[in-house]
Design an enzyme around this catalytic site. Structure first.
Site, PDB file in Angstrom:
ATOM      1  N   GLY A 189      41.296  -3.119 -43.063  1.00  0.00           N
ATOM      2  CA  GLY A 189      42.175  -2.785 -42.221  1.00  0.00           C
ATOM      3  C   GLY A 189      43.602  -2.411 -42.537  1.00  0.00           C
ATOM      4  N   HIS A 244      35.319  -6.482 -51.315  1.00  0.00           N
ATOM      5  CA  HIS A 244      34.806  -5.634 -50.112  1.00  0.00           C
ATOM      6  C   HIS A 244      33.395  -5.448 -51.104  1.00  0.00           C
ATOM      7  CE1 HIS A 244      38.240  -3.545 -48.750  1.00  0.00           C
ATOM      8  NE2 HIS A 244      38.763  -4.177 -49.493  1.00  0.00           N
ATOM      9  N   GLU A 265      31.024  -3.529 -49.817  1.00  0.00           N
ATOM     10  CA  GLU A 265      30.510  -1.905 -49.625  1.00  0.00           C
ATOM     11  C   GLU A 265      30.856  -0.966 -50.502  1.00  0.00           C
ATOM     12  OE1 GLU A 265      33.287  -3.929 -47.863  1.00  0.00           O
ATOM     13  OE2 GLU A 265      34.460  -2.172 -47.844  1.00  0.00           O
ATOM     14  N   ASP A 286      20.990  19.815 -40.595  1.00  0.00           N
ATOM     15  CA  ASP A 286      20.919  19.071 -39.448  1.00  0.00           C
ATOM     16  C   ASP A 286      20.202  19.439 -38.494  1.00  0.00           C
ATOM     17  OD1 ASP A 286      22.145  18.228 -40.780  1.00  0.00           O
ATOM     18  OD2 ASP A 286      23.974  18.768 -40.115  1.00  0.00           O
ATOM     19  N   LYS A 330      23.808  12.164 -42.967  1.00  0.00           N
ATOM     20  CA  LYS A 330      22.788  13.192 -43.989  1.00  0.00           C
ATOM     21  C   LYS A 330      21.721  13.046 -45.072  1.00  0.00           C
ATOM     22  CE  LYS A 330      23.789  17.759 -44.647  1.00  0.00           C
ATOM     23  NZ  LYS A 330      23.829  18.027 -43.460  1.00  0.00           N
TER      24      LYS A 330
END
Ligand code: XMP
Length: 553
Positions: A95, A209, A211, A267, A409
């Site tokens: 953050g 990080h 990720e 979708d 997705k």
């Protein structure tokens, strides 16, 4: 000789003794009030507590890639919301704030009360340090970019099967000066003596990080946290998602009737197929051909749903209505408005003919949900209004079913394949709701639509032949309002200019123009000027987003 390494106790079971770190934090005057009794927790997913990081969505994606279900919740989410997910552990995101400033976001006390494992990333690690009695301050040396992380002397499952030193990605100005009581240094870098810390209850802080792709072994580290520390088994798969959703949809719908707008896009297609799997003929799909589709699009969509998937479909060819309403409309936003309004009108008329309808199904995805709830999205400037096919009709009263609301997705595609949908549909590139109307600069007419369809057909065809279709986020033709002089045979021509757009992207928020091979571009250009009458020039769009957008309008 190797020095003796202490073993690190991991908390994955329910029978944790009263957590010492909380006791100590209390003594040290940790920020959060710590109630006496821990709430009941039934364990299941991992919850990402979001402190406003640009990477929160990425964390969630990585966790899901490990086949562990997770959701991102704001740091002030109510306990009931978290409890409903039956968490097995928490991840604190990074953050932009500094924990020592007043009024900054911190973790709610219930997170600590659950006694579950926590992984704090960057700011998330500093939150842990701050709330549990450590000390964080502005570092003397900042760390942005690559760094080499060295494991400390204490062995931890977070680094299981990983080498003693590994490259990581850092992005922080603040630093942990003192760890909270009960914590040990598990890793350090040149500029961060406390780059990784942990306690014996599975609370771990990472200054880097894991990720991002720039931390090559980041996923292994996350896996270690999820499997070895939280005790997750990685059994969240498309098949388990389908089984769970089918049950939920049956419960929600009961004997009711559901309608779903099909756009031909992945979708809405997967939404319909999933609901059909759950409730069969209680679902009716409405497929509105707005006359703005690509060549053969309507036929192919109908074929898939009616013949292959055997669904109830109402097909409405509303081409004339849409084209009439678009007459003389040149402004991109006005086109969007017209197409959006007309769609809702046609949809409502068709739905009304069905009699009582209880539910409307929509193919909303997780990024839309996250975007519409983050403060940044509220503050961000409007660039284009995206008309979503299947937008809630205004006058009708339905309940909503959004079975893909928590999927990304790529997960939707996996679910589609698992449901037996054809690859061609599952891997279809995104196509905007207003369709070709926003790929024709200026007025949309039948003739101009035909020119664009023919040019677009060549692009799609050649891209597929070159086996690049899946790699590209989108690839298409645009009919511009420019005319230019050319020569064909012995004659001067004054023809249309067609632009080719092909982009790579992760999420359409940013995009880069695709470096298509020259000979492919040459083939596309050659075929278009030869096969599409009225076109005598083709250009390739080499702008990224930003500063351009993907569509031209
Ligand atoms: P832009 O052009 O804003 O597009 O870079 C980002 C993504 O959104 C699609 N797009 C739309 N989709 N209605 C839609 O349903 C719209 O009005 C619309 N405008 C753009 C675009 O195709 C790209 O994938």
């Amino acid at each position: 000789m190797e020095g003796k390494r202490d073993s690190f106790r991991v908390s994955t079971s329910d029978d944790l003794e009263v957590s010492t770190y909380l006791e100590i934090a209390k003594e040290k005057g940790g920020e959060q009030p710590i109630p006496e009794k821990a709430p009941e927790v039934d364990r299941g997913a991992v919850v990402v507590i979001d402190f406003g990081s640009q990477y929160s969505m990425l964390i969630a994606r990585r966790v899901r890639e490990c086949r562990v279900y997770c959701e991102i919740l704001p740091h002030d989410a109510p306990w009931q919301r978290v409890a409903s997910l039956k968490p097995r552990g928490f991840i604190f995101s990074g953050g932009p704030a500094s924990v020592y400033e007043p009024g900054v976001p911190l973790a709610p006390s219930y997170v600590y009360e659950t006694h579950l494992p926590i992984l704090g990333i960057c700011y998330g690690m500093q939150v842990l340090a701050h709330q549990l009695g450590g000390k964080v301050a502005l570092g003397t040396k900042h760390e942005y970019g690559h760094a080499i992380l060295h494991q400390g002397d204490v062995e931890s499952p977070i680094f299981a099967d990983l080498p003693p030193s590994l490259p990581v990605w850092m992005s922080h100005g603040d630093q942990i000066l003192e760890m909270p009581p009960g914590f040990t240094v598990l890793g350090y870098t040149e500029n961060s003596p406390i780059a990784v810390m942990g306690n014996e209850y599975g609370i771990i802080g990472l200054q880097f990080h894991p990720e991002v792709a720039h931390t090559p072994q980041g996923k292994e580290i996350l896996k270690n946290f999820l499997y070895r520390i939280c005790g997750c088994s990685g059994n969240w798969t498309p098949a388990s998602f389908i089984a769970e959703s089918v049950e939920r949809i049956r419960k929600q719908v009961g004997g009711g009737r559901v309608i779903c707008a099909l756009s031909g896009g992945v979708d809405s297609a997967v939404t319909a197929a999933l609901i059909h799997r759950a409730i069969g003929d209680q679902l009716t799909c409405i497929f509105v051909n707005n006359g703005l589709l690509r060549r053969e699009e309507a036929e192919r969509t109908l074929n898939t749903f009616q013949r292959n998937l055997k669904m109830n479909i109402i097909y409405v060819d509303a081409t004339e209505r849409f084209l009439q309403r678009l007459e003389g409309v040149v402004d991109p936003e006005a086109k969007r408005r017209v197409v959006g309004e007309e769609f809702i009108q046609v949809f409502e008329e068709e739905a009304a003919k069905l009699g009582r309808v209880d539910f409307l199904a929509q193919g909303t995805l997780y990024p839309d949900v996250i975007e519409s709830t983050t403060p940044e999205s509220k503050a961000s400037a409007k660039i284009k209004t995206h008309h979503n096919v299947g937008a809630l009709p205004t006058k009708m009263t339905f309940s909503l079913i959004e079975p893909l609301r928590y999927l990304f997705k790529d997960e939707v595609r996996e679910v589609g394949l698992e449901l037996g949908m054809p690859e061609e549909m599952v891997w279809r590139q995104p196509f905007p709701g207003p369709g070709l109307a926003i790929r024709i600069i200026g007025e949309v007419t039948k003739d101009r639509l035909e020119i664009l369809r023919a040019a677009d057909w060549v692009v799609m065809n050649e891209i597929k032949k070159a086996k690049l279709y899946r790699q590209l986020w989108q690839s298409f033709a645009v009919l511009t309002d420019t005319r230019s002089v050319g020569v064909m045979g012995d004659f001067r021509t004054y023809g249309h200019l067609v632009a080719i757009r092909a982009v790579t992207s992760e999420d359409a928020m940013t995009a880069d123009w695709a470096r298509l091979p020259y000979d492919l571009l040459a083939r596309i250009s050659n075929r278009i000027v030869n096969e599409v009458s009225g076109v005598n020039r083709v250009v390739y769009d080499i702008c990224s987003k930003p500063p351009s957008t993907i569509e031209w309008e």
